[in-house]
Design an enzyme around this catalytic site. Structure first.
Site, mmCIF file in Angstrom:
data_model
loop_
_atom_site.group_PDB
_atom_site.id
_atom_site.type_symbol
_atom_site.label_atom_id
_atom_site.label_comp_id
_atom_site.label_asym_id
_atom_site.label_seq_id
_atom_site.Cartn_x
_atom_site.Cartn_y
_atom_site.Cartn_z
ATOM 1 N NE ARG A 1 -4.277 -1.327 -0.070
ATOM 2 C CZ ARG A 1 -4.371 -2.337 -0.923
ATOM 3 N NH1 ARG A 1 -3.375 -2.627 -1.748
ATOM 4 N NH2 ARG A 1 -5.466 -3.084 -0.976
ATOM 5 C CD GLU B 1 -3.053 3.194 -5.262
ATOM 6 O OE1 GLU B 1 -1.866 2.860 -5.170
ATOM 7 O OE2 GLU B 1 -3.989 2.384 -5.390
ATOM 8 C CG HIS C 1 -3.136 -0.905 -6.983
ATOM 9 N ND1 HIS C 1 -3.441 -0.219 -5.839
ATOM 10 C CD2 HIS C 1 -3.241 -2.216 -6.646
ATOM 11 C CE1 HIS C 1 -3.722 -1.066 -4.861
ATOM 12 N NE2 HIS C 1 -3.601 -2.278 -5.343
HETATM 13 P P1 NAD Z 1 -1.433 -11.043 4.903
HETATM 14 O O1 NAD Z 1 -2.440 -10.541 5.870
HETATM 15 O O2 NAD Z 1 -1.447 -12.484 4.520
HETATM 16 O O3 NAD Z 1 0.039 -10.688 5.421
HETATM 17 C C1 NAD Z 1 0.386 -9.464 6.004
HETATM 18 C C2 NAD Z 1 1.517 -9.741 6.982
HETATM 19 O O4 NAD Z 1 1.977 -8.484 7.497
HETATM 20 C C3 NAD Z 1 1.078 -10.601 8.178
HETATM 21 O O5 NAD Z 1 1.977 -11.670 8.352
HETATM 22 C C4 NAD Z 1 1.133 -9.610 9.345
HETATM 23 O O6 NAD Z 1 1.456 -10.223 10.585
HETATM 24 C C5 NAD Z 1 2.246 -8.689 8.869
HETATM 25 N N1 NAD Z 1 2.287 -7.423 9.604
HETATM 26 C C6 NAD Z 1 1.274 -6.724 10.184
HETATM 27 N N2 NAD Z 1 1.751 -5.620 10.791
HETATM 28 C C7 NAD Z 1 3.097 -5.621 10.591
HETATM 29 C C8 NAD Z 1 4.152 -4.752 10.989
HETATM 30 N N3 NAD Z 1 3.912 -3.674 11.724
HETATM 31 N N4 NAD Z 1 5.411 -5.068 10.598
HETATM 32 C C9 NAD Z 1 5.676 -6.174 9.866
HETATM 33 N N5 NAD Z 1 4.705 -7.042 9.475
HETATM 34 C C10 NAD Z 1 3.447 -6.768 9.836
HETATM 35 O O7 NAD Z 1 -1.595 -10.119 3.618
HETATM 36 P P2 NAD Z 1 -1.153 -10.448 2.130
HETATM 37 O O8 NAD Z 1 -2.253 -11.146 1.416
HETATM 38 O O9 NAD Z 1 0.202 -11.065 2.136
HETATM 39 O O10 NAD Z 1 -1.095 -8.975 1.522
HETATM 40 C C11 NAD Z 1 -0.094 -8.045 1.937
HETATM 41 C C12 NAD Z 1 -0.507 -6.665 1.457
HETATM 42 O O11 NAD Z 1 -0.457 -6.637 0.015
HETATM 43 C C13 NAD Z 1 -1.954 -6.312 1.799
HETATM 44 O O12 NAD Z 1 -1.973 -5.582 2.994
HETATM 45 C C14 NAD Z 1 -2.429 -5.479 0.632
HETATM 46 O O13 NAD Z 1 -2.464 -4.126 1.054
HETATM 47 C C15 NAD Z 1 -1.364 -5.663 -0.442
HETATM 48 N N6 NAD Z 1 -1.909 -6.115 -1.723
HETATM 49 C C16 NAD Z 1 -1.574 -5.416 -2.844
HETATM 50 C C17 NAD Z 1 -2.047 -5.834 -4.081
HETATM 51 C C18 NAD Z 1 -1.675 -5.130 -5.359
HETATM 52 O O14 NAD Z 1 -2.311 -5.353 -6.407
HETATM 53 N N7 NAD Z 1 -0.645 -4.300 -5.369
HETATM 54 C C19 NAD Z 1 -2.897 -6.946 -4.152
HETATM 55 C C20 NAD Z 1 -3.201 -7.637 -2.979
HETATM 56 C C21 NAD Z 1 -2.693 -7.217 -1.762
#
Ligand code: NAD
Length: 334
Positions: free
Chosen positions: A234, A263, A295
């Site tokens: 994000r 964005e 994105h």
């Molecule tokens: P997820 O929930 O499986 O994993 C997120 C991880 O971040 C978890 O392990 C959590 O414990 C960890 N976390 C939380 N707070 C933290 C901190 N302060 N420091 C370090 N780690 C921390 O999520 P995911 O499915 O792996 O997705 C990750 C991110 O990718 C989502 O938050 C979403 O915003 C983003 N995303 C982007 C796109 C895109 O098209 N660019 C698509 C899907 C998801």
């Protein structure tokens, strides 16, 4: 169920309509983004389907609830744009698609790393113009380097696994350890240690108050000079102004971004005949070592089909009075 679908593009209509054969919802597609100005379009719809840059703040949620909406179905994983506390207070159920295809985002992340490192975007243009000179395209090998993964959930874990496959040492930082990641030989370290030791830093944690501007002045003071940073999570995980400073001074050697903190007014639309008003973004576009995609990390056939199926399934479960699998509440996030 009657569903107002906001921020609809041709591909959303295609994949949602195809998946709806199984569910039979009444889908009404609206092109505009959901904002307080467009929220009256949802009047009389019990369900609203929204996307990453739709505005689901207190103002919009109160309006939707007053207009008799009961369900907010996010067709994405992130939900940083939803005020969950207000949604709970207004009796609105919020659902999302937590895991549609983490491979899509993980593969795009690694794609950005490879394209940046070998300047593939420059090479593509040069060769098309008959310029076969190699000056300015010198890259490095990932083999043997250290990659820091911040957030080792579904996407971060896959990136860690892929980078282990490249022969990298992978360091990880997360509020909760993932045993599967440790099994690939990844070491969990403190954030400062990860910042100081990594040649490549890739962000995969959610945007929450704790992670807002995680990569800002203080973090950038600790990184290795010339570090590659990639953010497909994000936009606001990165303080863009500080990052511009670090790019100018050479602290950041290359930067890949699929997301940007401002964005919402740019991405998912064709602005090629307009003057971009965001000076920070325009400055980012001038760096030869910055690669930005709009994105699109999620944007694969596999992911769109899964998102459509999971979103409509969440709505169907809610309609039947069953607990929707993708439900999120302010309590659960805390
Ligand atoms: P997820 O929930 O499986 O994993 C997120 C991880 O971040 C978890 O392990 C959590 O414990 C960890 N976390 C939380 N707070 C933290 C901190 N302060 N420091 C370090 N780690 C921390 O999520 P995911 O499915 O792996 O997705 C990750 C991110 O990718 C989502 O938050 C979403 O915003 C983003 N995303 C982007 C796109 C895109 O098209 N660019 C698509 C899907 C998801």
């Amino acid at each position: 169920m009657k569903v107002a679908v906001f921020s609809t593009k041709s591909y959303d209509r295609e994949f949602l309509a195809a998946a709806n054969g199984e569910f039979g919802h009444e889908l009404v597609f609206f092109e505009p983004r959901l904002t307080w100005q467009t929220s009256p379009l949802a009047a009389g719809f019990p369900a609203v389907c929204a996307f990453v840059n739709d505005q689901l703040d207190a103002h919009v949620l109160v309006t939707l609830a007053k207009q008799s909406t009961r369900l907010i179905a996010m067709r994405c994983a992130g939900f940083n744009n939803v005020d969950l506390r207000i949604a709970d207070e207004m009796g609105l159920t919020v659902v999302r698609v937590p895991a549609y295809s983490p491979h899509a985002v993980a593969e795009h992340t690694v794609g950005l790393m490879l394209a940046l490192n070998r300047r593939l975007y420059k090479a593509y243009n040069r060769v098309r113009e008959g310029n076969f000179a190699l000056e300015g395209l010198l890259g490095f090998e990932f083999y043997g380097l250290t990659v820091g993964v911040i957030g080792t959930g579904k996407i971060g874990a896959l990136v860690a696994r892929i980078m282990r496959g490249f022969g990298c040492e992978v360091l990880a930082c997360d509020v909760a350890k993932n045993a599967e990641v440790e099994a690939y030989g990844v070491s969990y370290v403190k954030l400062d240690d990860l910042l100081a030791r990594s040649d490549v830093i890739t962000l995969h944690c959610p945007l929450v108050p704790d992670t807002y501007h995680l990569i800002g002045g203080s973090a950038l003071a600790k990184v290795k000079r010339g570090v590659m940073i990639v953010n497909t999570s994000r936009g606001a995980l990165i303080d863009t102004r500080e990052v511009v400073r670090a790019l100018k001074s050479g602290v950041i050697g290359s930067l890949g971004m699929d997301v940007y903190e401002e964005e919402a007014d740019l991405f998912f639309q064709d602005l090629s005949d307009r003057v971009i008003q965001d000076d920070t973004f325009s400055r980012m576009l001038t760096f030869p070592n910055v690669l930005i995609t709009g994105h699109q990390a999620f944007f694969t056939r596999n992911a769109l089909a899964a998102i459509a199926h999971e979103t409509l399934g969440n709505i169907a479960a809610f309609e039947k009075g069953e607990p929707p699998p993708g439900r999120i509440t302010a309590e659960r996030v805390r």
